[in-house]
Scaffold this motif. Structure first.
Motif, PDB file in Angstrom:
ATOM      1  N   VAL A 110      11.352   6.774  -7.582  1.00  0.00           N
ATOM      2  CA  VAL A 110      10.340   7.355  -6.707  1.00  0.00           C
ATOM      3  C   VAL A 110       9.148   7.765  -7.555  1.00  0.00           C
ATOM      4  CG1 VAL A 110       9.780   9.269  -5.168  1.00  0.00           C
ATOM      5  CG2 VAL A 110      12.015   8.156  -5.002  1.00  0.00           C
ATOM      6  N   SER A 111       7.950   7.350  -7.127  1.00  0.00           N
ATOM      7  CA  SER A 111       6.702   7.797  -7.750  1.00  0.00           C
ATOM      8  C   SER A 111       6.049   8.788  -6.789  1.00  0.00           C
ATOM      9  CB  SER A 111       5.774   6.613  -8.019  1.00  0.00           C
ATOM     10  OG  SER A 111       4.518   7.058  -8.498  1.00  0.00           O
ATOM     11  N   PRO A 112       6.078  10.098  -7.086  1.00  0.00           N
ATOM     12  CA  PRO A 112       5.612  11.099  -6.132  1.00  0.00           C
ATOM     13  C   PRO A 112       4.139  11.000  -5.755  1.00  0.00           C
ATOM     14  CG  PRO A 112       6.958  12.109  -7.846  1.00  0.00           C
ATOM     15  CD  PRO A 112       6.661  10.718  -8.283  1.00  0.00           C
ATOM     16  N   ASP A 113       3.339  10.349  -6.600  1.00  0.00           N
ATOM     17  CA  ASP A 113       1.920  10.193  -6.265  1.00  0.00           C
ATOM     18  C   ASP A 113       1.497   8.727  -6.173  1.00  0.00           C
ATOM     19  OD1 ASP A 113       2.004   9.450  -8.893  1.00  0.00           O
ATOM     20  OD2 ASP A 113       0.592  10.964  -9.617  1.00  0.00           O
ATOM     21  N   GLY A 114       2.470   7.830  -6.193  1.00  0.00           N
ATOM     22  CA  GLY A 114       2.172   6.409  -6.080  1.00  0.00           C
ATOM     23  C   GLY A 114       1.448   5.810  -7.260  1.00  0.00           C
ATOM     24  N   SER A 115       1.403   6.533  -8.379  1.00  0.00           N
ATOM     25  CA  SER A 115       0.603   6.079  -9.519  1.00  0.00           C
ATOM     26  C   SER A 115       1.322   5.068 -10.396  1.00  0.00           C
ATOM     27  CB  SER A 115       0.200   7.276 -10.381  1.00  0.00           C
ATOM     28  OG  SER A 115       1.355   7.907 -10.928  1.00  0.00           O
ATOM     29  N   VAL A 116       2.649   4.970 -10.268  1.00  0.00           N
ATOM     30  CA  VAL A 116       3.434   4.120 -11.159  1.00  0.00           C
ATOM     31  C   VAL A 116       3.807   2.814 -10.464  1.00  0.00           C
ATOM     32  CG1 VAL A 116       5.535   3.956 -12.541  1.00  0.00           C
ATOM     33  CG2 VAL A 116       4.374   6.154 -12.314  1.00  0.00           C
ATOM     34  N   PRO A 117       3.448   1.670 -11.023  1.00  0.00           N
ATOM     35  CA  PRO A 117       3.923   0.396 -10.471  1.00  0.00           C
ATOM     36  C   PRO A 117       5.444   0.303 -10.636  1.00  0.00           C
ATOM     37  CG  PRO A 117       2.070   0.052 -11.974  1.00  0.00           C
ATOM     38  CD  PRO A 117       2.540   1.463 -12.164  1.00  0.00           C
ATOM     39  N   LEU A 118       6.147  -0.022  -9.555  1.00  0.00           N
ATOM     40  CA  LEU A 118       7.603   0.008  -9.547  1.00  0.00           C
ATOM     41  C   LEU A 118       8.186  -1.370  -9.265  1.00  0.00           C
ATOM     42  CD1 LEU A 118       8.147   3.220  -7.352  1.00  0.00           C
ATOM     43  CD2 LEU A 118       8.087   3.068  -9.863  1.00  0.00           C
ATOM     44  N   ALA A 119       9.341  -1.660  -9.891  1.00  0.00           N
ATOM     45  CA  ALA A 119      10.031  -2.933  -9.693  1.00  0.00           C
ATOM     46  C   ALA A 119      11.516  -2.699  -9.488  1.00  0.00           C
ATOM     47  CB  ALA A 119       9.816  -3.851 -10.900  1.00  0.00           C
ATOM     48  N   VAL A 120      12.112  -3.450  -8.561  1.00  0.00           N
ATOM     49  CA  VAL A 120      13.556  -3.497  -8.388  1.00  0.00           C
ATOM     50  C   VAL A 120      13.972  -4.952  -8.493  1.00  0.00           C
ATOM     51  CG1 VAL A 120      13.266  -3.503  -5.856  1.00  0.00           C
ATOM     52  CG2 VAL A 120      15.506  -3.003  -6.856  1.00  0.00           C
ATOM     53  N   MET A 121      15.015  -5.240  -9.284  1.00  0.00           N
ATOM     54  CA  MET A 121      15.436  -6.614  -9.515  1.00  0.00           C
ATOM     55  C   MET A 121      16.726  -6.925  -8.753  1.00  0.00           C
ATOM     56  SD  MET A 121      14.688  -7.139 -13.588  1.00  0.00           S
ATOM     57  CE  MET A 121      15.801  -5.804 -14.053  1.00  0.00           C
ATOM     58  N   VAL A 122      16.801  -8.133  -8.200  1.00  0.00           N
ATOM     59  CA  VAL A 122      17.978  -8.555  -7.448  1.00  0.00           C
ATOM     60  C   VAL A 122      18.183 -10.057  -7.587  1.00  0.00           C
ATOM     61  CG1 VAL A 122      17.842  -6.719  -5.705  1.00  0.00           C
ATOM     62  CG2 VAL A 122      16.644  -8.866  -5.338  1.00  0.00           C
ATOM     63  N   ALA A 123      19.401 -10.478  -7.173  1.00  0.00           N
ATOM     64  CA  ALA A 123      19.692 -11.904  -7.067  1.00  0.00           C
ATOM     65  C   ALA A 123      20.801 -12.091  -6.039  1.00  0.00           C
ATOM     66  CB  ALA A 123      20.096 -12.487  -8.405  1.00  0.00           C
ATOM     67  N   ASP A 124      20.778 -11.353  -4.973  1.00  0.00           N
ATOM     68  CA  ASP A 124      21.655 -11.380  -3.792  1.00  0.00           C
ATOM     69  C   ASP A 124      21.707 -10.013  -3.129  1.00  0.00           C
ATOM     70  OD1 ASP A 124      22.377 -14.086  -3.710  1.00  0.00           O
ATOM     71  OD2 ASP A 124      24.110 -13.778  -5.022  1.00  0.00           O
ATOM     72  N   CYS A 125      21.700  -8.925  -3.920  1.00  0.00           N
ATOM     73  CA  CYS A 125      21.646  -7.584  -3.343  1.00  0.00           C
ATOM     74  C   CYS A 125      20.318  -7.387  -2.607  1.00  0.00           C
ATOM     75  CB  CYS A 125      21.806  -6.524  -4.423  1.00  0.00           C
ATOM     76  SG  CYS A 125      23.449  -6.497  -5.174  1.00  0.00           S
ATOM     77  N   VAL A 126      20.211  -6.297  -1.865  1.00  0.00           N
ATOM     78  CA  VAL A 126      19.041  -6.063  -1.023  1.00  0.00           C
ATOM     79  C   VAL A 126      17.977  -5.275  -1.797  1.00  0.00           C
ATOM     80  CG1 VAL A 126      18.203  -5.109   1.150  1.00  0.00           C
ATOM     81  CG2 VAL A 126      20.521  -6.036   1.015  1.00  0.00           C
ATOM     82  N   PRO A 127      16.784  -5.851  -1.983  1.00  0.00           N
ATOM     83  CA  PRO A 127      15.693  -5.081  -2.581  1.00  0.00           C
ATOM     84  C   PRO A 127      14.920  -4.355  -1.479  1.00  0.00           C
ATOM     85  CG  PRO A 127      15.014  -7.362  -2.327  1.00  0.00           C
ATOM     86  CD  PRO A 127      16.407  -7.257  -1.737  1.00  0.00           C
ATOM     87  N   VAL A 128      14.756  -3.057  -1.617  1.00  0.00           N
ATOM     88  CA  VAL A 128      14.042  -2.263  -0.623  1.00  0.00           C
ATOM     89  C   VAL A 128      12.850  -1.594  -1.296  1.00  0.00           C
ATOM     90  CG1 VAL A 128      14.186  -0.420   1.094  1.00  0.00           C
ATOM     91  CG2 VAL A 128      16.193  -1.858   0.631  1.00  0.00           C
ATOM     92  N   VAL A 129      11.680  -1.767  -0.706  1.00  0.00           N
ATOM     93  CA  VAL A 129      10.435  -1.159  -1.190  1.00  0.00           C
ATOM     94  C   VAL A 129       9.963  -0.185  -0.123  1.00  0.00           C
ATOM     95  CG1 VAL A 129       8.055  -1.604  -1.862  1.00  0.00           C
ATOM     96  CG2 VAL A 129       9.856  -3.224  -2.513  1.00  0.00           C
ATOM     97  N   LEU A 130       9.592   1.034  -0.530  1.00  0.00           N
ATOM     98  CA  LEU A 130       9.241   2.072   0.438  1.00  0.00           C
ATOM     99  C   LEU A 130       7.914   2.736   0.087  1.00  0.00           C
ATOM    100  CD1 LEU A 130      12.559   2.598  -0.499  1.00  0.00           C
ATOM    101  CD2 LEU A 130      12.456   3.674   1.735  1.00  0.00           C
ATOM    102  N   ALA A 131       7.250   3.253   1.123  1.00  0.00           N
ATOM    103  CA  ALA A 131       6.011   4.006   0.935  1.00  0.00           C
ATOM    104  C   ALA A 131       5.893   5.047   2.035  1.00  0.00           C
ATOM    105  CB  ALA A 131       4.801   3.085   0.951  1.00  0.00           C
ATOM    106  N   GLY A 132       5.242   6.149   1.711  1.00  0.00           N
ATOM    107  CA  GLY A 132       4.963   7.199   2.684  1.00  0.00           C
ATOM    108  C   GLY A 132       3.747   7.984   2.244  1.00  0.00           C
ATOM    109  N   ARG A 133       3.265   8.846   3.119  1.00  0.00           N
ATOM    110  CA  ARG A 133       2.089   9.666   2.819  1.00  0.00           C
ATOM    111  C   ARG A 133       2.506  11.115   2.583  1.00  0.00           C
ATOM    112  NH1 ARG A 133      -0.007   6.433   7.129  1.00  0.00           N
ATOM    113  NH2 ARG A 133      -1.672   5.033   6.416  1.00  0.00           N
ATOM    114  N   ASN A 134       1.788  11.768   1.667  1.00  0.00           N
ATOM    115  CA  ASN A 134       1.915  13.211   1.519  1.00  0.00           C
ATOM    116  C   ASN A 134       0.521  13.817   1.458  1.00  0.00           C
ATOM    117  OD1 ASN A 134       0.985  12.735  -1.090  1.00  0.00           O
ATOM    118  ND2 ASN A 134       2.913  13.269  -2.098  1.00  0.00           N
TER     119      ASN A 134
END
Length: 240
Positions: free
Chosen positions: A90-114
């Motif tokens: 989790v990047s609390p201010d959205g400043s960090v580029p984030l990556a999740v790696m998969v090759a069959d599992c489910v990759p989930v990308v999320l965003a919200g406002r504060n």
């Protein structure tokens, strides 16, 4: 390089890579120098500084790491030489580029406002992670950072008609999450991980965008089930 990409508002971009981007994982026996070169090429394509894209050492846990530009903050994960050991960030201010790696599992990308702008996150949701609560923990950490109006993009993974499992494993999983129960096209027990992820997220009040695509059936995506030596593609979220 990008299998799918969208502008998500608030200056955010969400994307999923394909095999043209090459293997992005350091743990599958690939040449580390080549992996790092591909990661740098991906950062250039994203338009973010070299070395700023955060990866995880994913272990099928329910652990969430909170990260900032200066490094991990308030994390329950353990740093390693390559990355944080966790299955969500989790990047609390959205400043960090984030990556999740998969090759069959489910990759989930999320965003919200504060109140200060945006909160972003990525999660690795395999069978064990789903059952142990990785998505609930990720949403909880985002809300603890003040996030509201959460949206999640569920990327490509092995589909419920291809993810064959032993009958005992199916029974165990379905007892905890009935929506996981599925059947393969050839009539054997299976699990539907994307359906489980979507049900969990919607129950948590998250607006879900499910993307089509089965990793086992798509030659432009990596699949561990199709090849045990497969590389890993990535789900990404970043702000320019």
């Amino acid at each position: 390089m990008f299998w799918w990409q969208t502008q998500a508002g608030d200056g955010l971009t969400v994307a999923f890579t394909n095999t043209e981007a090459g293997n992005l994982a350091l743990h599958v026996g690939d040449d580390p120098a080549m992996v790092l070169q591909r990661r740098r090429a991906l950062e250039q394509r994203m338009g973010v500084p070299g070395g700023s894209l955060h990866f995880m050492n994913q272990v099928h846990s329910a652990a969430v790491a909170r990260v900032s530009e200066s490094g991990p903050v308030g994390t329950t994960a353990v740093p390693t030489a390559d990355a944080l050991t966790a299955d969500a960030m989790v990047s609390p201010d959205g400043s960090v580029p984030l990556a999740v790696m998969v090759a069959d599992c489910v990759p989930v990308v999320l965003a919200g406002r504060n109140s200060g702008g945006v909160v972003t996150a990525v999660a690795h949701a395999g069978r064990r992670g789903l059952l142990d609560g990785i998505l609930a923990n990720t949403v909880q950490d985002m809300r603890a950072a003040g996030a509201s109006s959460l949206r999640a993009w569920i990327g490509p993974s092995v589909c419920g008609e291809c993810y064959e499992v032993p009958a005992a494993m199916q029974r165990e999983a379905a007892e905890l999450m009935p929506e996981l129960r599925s059947t393969t096209r050839w009539g054997t027990p299976a699990l539907d991980l994307p359906a489980g992820a979507r049900t969990q997220l919607e129950a948590l009040g998250v607006d879900v965008v499910p993307l089509p695509g089965c990793t086992l059936e798509s030659g432009d995506l990596y699949s561990h089930r199709r090849s045990s030596s497969a590389g890993r593609f990535a789900g990404l979220i970043w702000r320019r």
